[in-house]
Every structure is written in C-alpha cells, then in structure tokens.
Design a protein around this motif. Structure first.
Motif, PDB file in Angstrom:
ATOM      1  N   SER A  27      -3.624  -7.647   9.829  1.00 11.58           N
ATOM      2  CA  SER A  27      -4.588  -6.821  10.647  1.00 11.58           C
ATOM      3  C   SER A  27      -5.089  -5.524   9.672  1.00 11.58           C
ATOM      4  O   SER A  27      -5.883  -4.998   9.970  1.00 11.58           O
ATOM      5  N   ARG A  28      -4.159  -5.443   8.497  1.00 14.39           N
ATOM      6  CA  ARG A  28      -4.370  -4.471   7.753  1.00 14.39           C
ATOM      7  C   ARG A  28      -5.253  -4.868   6.368  1.00 14.39           C
ATOM      8  O   ARG A  28      -5.390  -4.396   5.562  1.00 14.39           O
ATOM      9  N   GLY A  29      -5.720  -6.235   6.442  1.00 18.95           N
ATOM     10  CA  GLY A  29      -6.564  -6.743   5.403  1.00 18.95           C
ATOM     11  C   GLY A  29      -5.605  -7.209   4.276  1.00 18.95           C
ATOM     12  O   GLY A  29      -6.187  -7.486   3.317  1.00 18.95           O
ATOM     13  N   HIS A  30      -4.340  -7.402   4.490  1.00 19.69           N
ATOM     14  CA  HIS A  30      -3.686  -7.814   3.395  1.00 19.69           C
ATOM     15  C   HIS A  30      -3.759  -9.464   3.190  1.00 19.69           C
ATOM     16  O   HIS A  30      -4.196 -10.122   4.406  1.00 19.69           O
ATOM     17  N   LYS A  31      -3.480 -10.020   2.119  1.00 20.60           N
ATOM     18  CA  LYS A  31      -3.074 -11.452   1.928  1.00 20.60           C
ATOM     19  C   LYS A  31      -1.742 -11.826   2.592  1.00 20.60           C
ATOM     20  O   LYS A  31      -0.892 -11.264   2.173  1.00 20.60           O
ATOM     21  N   VAL A  32      -1.877 -13.138   3.203  1.00 20.57           N
ATOM     22  CA  VAL A  32      -0.639 -13.529   3.759  1.00 20.57           C
ATOM     23  C   VAL A  32      -0.575 -15.001   3.389  1.00 20.57           C
ATOM     24  O   VAL A  32      -1.497 -15.690   3.830  1.00 20.57           O
ATOM     25  N   ILE A  33       0.364 -15.531   2.748  1.00 23.44           N
ATOM     26  CA  ILE A  33       0.868 -16.825   2.871  1.00 23.44           C
ATOM     27  C   ILE A  33       1.901 -17.503   3.681  1.00 23.44           C
ATOM     28  O   ILE A  33       3.251 -16.580   3.348  1.00 23.44           O
TER      29      ILE A  33
END
Length: 286
Positions: A27-33
């Motif tokens: 939701s904060r625009g971070h990349k998530v794996i």
C-alpha cells in the motif's frame, strides 16, 4: 534508509502477520516478494502487486539459498527480511512426541535460522540500512502448562535475535524481534493450531486442561487487530509514521497485552533475584 524503493521478502505470507505486513508494504508503493509453501495460497497478494514464490522454511539450506538468489535478482536488492513462519504446538511435555518436538523447532527456529543464512549475503551487499525481523511472542518471556514447546521456540527466536543485532550492525543490518500478544489471526484456528497426537486423561483436570480450554475460548476473540499491528511494524521498520525519527528497537512488544505481560515477568524476576542473591552470589573463589 536508502532512497531506493524498499524491497521486502516475507515468509509465511498466506495469513496473519506475514500477509498483512505484505499488504501494508504494498500500500506504500514498496516492492514485496511474498512466500508460502504454495503460491496458490498467496494468489491474492499476487493480485495486489506482490511477486510470489513457493518456499518452505524447513527446506534444506541449499534450496533456500537458491530461492534467496532468485529473489535478490528480481530487484537487485533486499532491504527487509521478515521471518513470520511459525505455529503453536499444544500439549504437555509428556504428551508431545520427539517428532512433534523436532517439527515445531524445525519450523519456528531452524527454519528462521536457515532463511537468515540464505539471505544474509544479499542483505550485506545491499547499500543503506537493512532489517531482519523475526517473530517471537509474549511467550518468549514466560513458559506455561500446555505450550512448553511453543514457548521454548519463541525464547530461542528472541535470544537469537538479540545475538544477531550486534553481529550484523557493522553491515548496516538492524535485527529486531517482534513479540506480539494475542492478535486476531488464524493462529489458533483448527488446522493452524497443532495439538499433540497423544492427549493423556491424567492432564485433563490439571492446568494443562485449563490451557486447552483457554485457547479454545481465545480463538477469534483476541484483542489485537493484525492490520493495525502491521501498520505499526512497517512504520517501525521504515522510520515512518508513528516511528518517524526513532531507531529500530531490538524488540517490539506489540499489542495492549504484551508490555504488561513482560513488565510482570520483570517484576517477578527482580523479586526472585532479590530474595536469593545473598545465597547465589556467595559462590566465588576466595
């Protein structure tokens, strides 16, 4: 923190803290794996924008190392590693089998350790501040009847995290252990909460039986809101929101019940030390 977009790798992302940390970061625009034993279990996170990968934390280290290498290659860095895999084994010590004992340590402790070992070369190679977040519990601070094995694993997670902190700080890696109280996740649901195969009638009318009943009653009635909890966790790990300007602490006593539980343990321990100190400190060489 680096000015580059944070990249998270999260274990056990199919539910609970793993899932909602992933959603908060996205939701904060971070990349998530996001990882889970089966990617089918985290298809909702893929729809939300996460990369997904199959990972069982109990896999051999070479397999975890291969996954870590592939994960790092997606964006060229990992900034936040979150070890969220774990479960409770319910049973008196006499009831749980050696295999059940090993399996819970294998997931809760050895799995955490091996994931850290697999990812550390890439965390060290990433510029700026990086974080490793491991999940302890309020059970890291106190054992109890019917959950000795769970408590033992969580004491281990907290102790390992405290040791990792000074080991890894020279590389710009901050280690923290998150020690939640009771949060309303699926943790105590049937299928997630593991009960010893053997349940002895001798324990039914003891405090072990009371623990079984208490866990049944607590399931789906926990006070903690996991969404709110994960927002605080991500704030802390990114020095933002409610944690702006603060360093990442060695432990996060999360939930309205966690600090009071730990405070009681501290008071009880101090009382015990004060009572016995004249005797136990009389053991040095003359």
């Amino acid at each position: 923190m680096s000015s580059e977009t944070p990249v998270w790798f999260i274990t056990a992302s199919s539910s609970g803290f793993g899932k909602y940390i992933a959603l908060e970061a996205l939701s904060r625009g971070h990349k998530v794996i996001a990882s889970a034993r089966s990617t089918a279990r985290i298809s909702d996170l893929a729809s939300a924008g996460a990369d997904t990968v199959a990972l069982d934390v109990t896999s051999p280290l070479p397999e975890l190392q291969k996954i870590a290498k592939e994960a790092n290659s997606k964006y060229g860095r990992i900034t936040h590693l979150v070890n969220a895999a774990g479960y409770i084994l319910e049973g008196a010590v006499e009831e749980t089998s050696p295999k059940e004992d090993f399996d819970t340590f294998n997931t809760n402790v050895f799995g955490m350790l091996n994931v850290i070992k697999a990812f550390l070369p890439y965390l060290r190679a990433t510029s700026g501040e990086k974080t490793i977040s491991n999940f302890g519990s309020i059970a890291s601070w106190g054992g109890g009847p019917g959950f000795a094995l769970y408590s033992g694993t969580k004491w281990a997670c907290s102790g390992i995290s405290e040791s990792l902190r000074p080991e890894l700080e020279p590389f710009g890696i901050k280690t923290t252990v998150i020690e939640p109280g009771y949060f309303r996740t699926g943790f105590l649901n049937a299928g997630a909460r593991v009960k010893s195969a053997v349940q002895m009638k001798e324990y039914d009318e003891t405090v072990v039986g009371q623990t079984r009943a208490a866990l049944d009653k607590t399931d789906n009635n926990q006070p903690g809101d996991v969404v709110k909890g994960c927002k605080v966790i991500v704030d802390i790990l990114t020095h933002s929101g409610v944690a702006e300007g603060k360093d990442i602490p060695i432990r996060v006593a999360l939930g309205s019940d966690s600090p009071p539980y730990i405070e009681k343990k501290l008071r009880d321990t101090q009382k015990l030390l004060d009572e016995w100190k004249p005797i136990t400190m009389s053991t040095d060489h003359e």
